[in-house]
Design an enzyme around this catalytic site. Structure first.
Site, PDB file in Angstrom:
ATOM      1  N   TYR A 247       1.908  36.488  12.370  1.00  0.00           N
ATOM      2  CA  TYR A 247       1.117  35.264  12.478  1.00  0.00           C
ATOM      3  C   TYR A 247       0.360  35.336  13.799  1.00  0.00           C
ATOM      4  O   TYR A 247       0.915  35.768  14.815  1.00  0.00           O
ATOM      5  CB  TYR A 247       1.999  34.014  12.494  1.00  0.00           C
ATOM      6  CG  TYR A 247       2.663  33.668  11.186  1.00  0.00           C
ATOM      7  CD1 TYR A 247       1.924  33.214  10.102  1.00  0.00           C
ATOM      8  CD2 TYR A 247       4.055  33.760  11.052  1.00  0.00           C
ATOM      9  CE1 TYR A 247       2.541  32.875   8.916  1.00  0.00           C
ATOM     10  CE2 TYR A 247       4.684  33.422   9.868  1.00  0.00           C
ATOM     11  CZ  TYR A 247       3.917  32.979   8.798  1.00  0.00           C
ATOM     12  OH  TYR A 247       4.536  32.642   7.618  1.00  0.00           O
TER      13      TYR A 247
ATOM     14  N   THR B  55      -0.345  37.714   7.547  1.00  0.00           N
ATOM     15  CA  THR B  55      -0.296  36.561   6.645  1.00  0.00           C
ATOM     16  C   THR B  55      -1.526  35.692   6.859  1.00  0.00           C
ATOM     17  O   THR B  55      -1.842  35.313   7.991  1.00  0.00           O
ATOM     18  CB  THR B  55       0.977  35.733   6.886  1.00  0.00           C
ATOM     19  OG1 THR B  55       2.112  36.537   6.552  1.00  0.00           O
ATOM     20  CG2 THR B  55       0.991  34.478   6.032  1.00  0.00           C
TER      21      THR B  55
ATOM     22  N   LYS C 278      -1.209  39.578   3.263  1.00  0.00           N
ATOM     23  CA  LYS C 278      -0.312  38.672   2.539  1.00  0.00           C
ATOM     24  C   LYS C 278      -0.943  37.286   2.395  1.00  0.00           C
ATOM     25  O   LYS C 278      -1.385  36.692   3.372  1.00  0.00           O
ATOM     26  CB  LYS C 278       1.024  38.548   3.280  1.00  0.00           C
ATOM     27  CG  LYS C 278       2.039  37.619   2.609  1.00  0.00           C
ATOM     28  CD  LYS C 278       3.352  37.608   3.387  1.00  0.00           C
ATOM     29  CE  LYS C 278       4.405  36.748   2.690  1.00  0.00           C
ATOM     30  NZ  LYS C 278       4.143  35.305   2.839  1.00  0.00           N
TER      31      LYS C 278
ATOM     32  N   HIS D 134       3.152  31.695  -0.613  1.00  0.00           N
ATOM     33  CA  HIS D 134       4.173  31.286   0.360  1.00  0.00           C
ATOM     34  C   HIS D 134       5.351  30.601  -0.329  1.00  0.00           C
ATOM     35  O   HIS D 134       5.965  29.682   0.213  1.00  0.00           O
ATOM     36  CB  HIS D 134       3.557  30.347   1.409  1.00  0.00           C
ATOM     37  CG  HIS D 134       3.846  30.742   2.831  1.00  0.00           C
ATOM     38  ND1 HIS D 134       3.023  31.535   3.561  1.00  0.00           N
ATOM     39  CD2 HIS D 134       4.896  30.447   3.642  1.00  0.00           C
ATOM     40  CE1 HIS D 134       3.527  31.713   4.768  1.00  0.00           C
ATOM     41  NE2 HIS D 134       4.676  31.079   4.837  1.00  0.00           N
TER      42      HIS D 134
ATOM     43  N   SER E  15       9.600  38.989  10.199  1.00  0.00           N
ATOM     44  CA  SER E  15       8.671  37.928  10.552  1.00  0.00           C
ATOM     45  C   SER E  15       8.464  37.860  12.062  1.00  0.00           C
ATOM     46  O   SER E  15       9.401  38.066  12.846  1.00  0.00           O
ATOM     47  CB  SER E  15       9.199  36.580  10.055  1.00  0.00           C
ATOM     48  OG  SER E  15       8.419  35.511  10.561  1.00  0.00           O
TER      49      SER E  15
END
Length: 360
Positions: free
Chosen positions: A131, A157, A213, A237, A108
């Site tokens: 992100y 994402t 995603k 999520h 992440s």
């Protein structure tokens, strides 16, 4: 030492004992009424398996591939933000477990340590999850670091334009570190501005195999194909973003039909058992990714706890494949599943039937 655990139920119990209440709720909860999270389990529990008999299953091969990367079982480690709140090593612990067991982990962009340190921790293949927290200059800078560090693919994402109402967190008056930084800097606005045009620019800058995603409909899956996405990653999520949504296994058939073999499909959302994994494979997923189970295992025992959780999943998959009458992952088809009424009310723990009286 973690070989003492004979079931992932025991690992979850240990995680509950180890983790502070706010961190437990961050990991285990969903948004608002937690309806979407419960529907993830309901969708899985509403499918039954159809076994075939009198097949030689003395040898079973559980391996598969995603983007050409070999997986020991059809399970990868989902990206989790703020892993350093769950285990001191943070994302490095997940990387070590993936390397030792034989799978791929997603790293992440909102976890610690830095992406370079996590990449260097093990030689195994890793996928970076992004992100958006800035404009094209920011994107070029971070993706330059991603490519230099040797990540094998990029996962964007796209179901997080706004941070959801996660009421367990709100009632604890607790936010993960990444959210605290966002509140101070207003940098989440860039996520809200994401469009297909932005995605195209990110994909071109990355120059890596590309996963999207947060896809939840056949309509968006078709658009993703038009934009050259390599892997459609079905996700809500873990029920932590839009509430009142579908369970991901309810989304899977229509998305697989829409994709029609033109991209690979992976999925997350409540996968806790070997039989859960095989249901997803039967309906067209190449692999599942685990989030909550990964976090619980890391909370129970760091990277060694996670390796043990994966070993236990593997054992469940081997047993289930043998009892289904299949010897390799590619033999599992839609004929191996059917609709069935669920046996229990869905919660994030409902698959672990011995937990209610033991989760102290």
């Amino acid at each position: 030492m973690y070989e003492q655990y004979v079931s992932n139920q025991e690992i979850v119990v240990q995680a509950r004992r180890n983790l502070p209440q706010p961190v437990w709720d961050y990991l285990s909860g969903g948004s608002e009424s937690e309806t979407t999270m419960r529907r993830n389990r309901l969708a899985l529990d509403s499918l039954a398996l159809r076994p075939r008999v009198l097949v030689d299953v003395s040898e079973v091969d559980t391996s598969t591939t995603v983007l050409g990367h070999k997986l020991r079982i059809p399970v990868m480690l989902a990206p989790i933000g703020s892993l350093q709140q769950i285990t001191p090593e943070g994302a490095v612990a997940a990387a070590k477990a993936a390397n030792e067991f034989g799978t791929v982990n997603f790293v992440s962009s909102v976890t610690q340590p830095a992406l370079e340190e996590t990449a260097a921790a093990t030689p195994s293949d890793k996928i970076f999850q992004l992100y958006i927290r800035g404009g094209l200059d920011w994107i070029e800078e971070i993706l330059g670091r991603v490519k230099k560090s040797g990540y094998k693919a990029l996962c964007l994402t796209v179901d997080s334009a706004h941070y959801s109402n996660r009421e367990r967190q709100l009632m604890n008056r607790w936010l993960p570190p990444s959210k605290r930084r966002e509140a101070a800097n207003q940098d989440r606005l860039w996520q809200a501005k994401l469009t297909w045009k932005t995605m195209d620019a990110i994909k071109e800058i990355a120059g890596l195999p590309f996963l999207l995603k947060g896809v939840a409909t056949a309509e968006d899956a078709r658009i993703a194909l038009d934009h050259g996405v390599d892997v459609i990653y079905i996700s809500n999520h873990g029920g932590r973003q839009l509430d009142a949504g579908q369970g991901t296994m309810d989304m899977l058939p229509e998305i697989v039909e829409a994709v029609d073999g033109k991209a690979e499909v992976v999925i997350d959302g409540g996968f806790l058992r070997g039989t859960d994994v095989l249901k997803a494979v039967a309906l067209g997923a190449k692999a599942v990714t685990i989030g909550k189970l990964q976090g619980w295992a890391l909370g129970a025992g760091g990277h060694e706890g996670l390796v043990r959780a994966l070993q236990l999943l593997e054992n469940e998959i081997i047993i289930a494949m043998g009892l289904l009458g299949v010897t390799s992952i590619d033999q599992i088809t839609p004929a191996h599943v059917c609709k069935a009424p669920p046996a229990v009310l869905p919660t994030e723990m409902s698959t672990f039937i011995n937990l209610p009286n033991r989760l102290l």
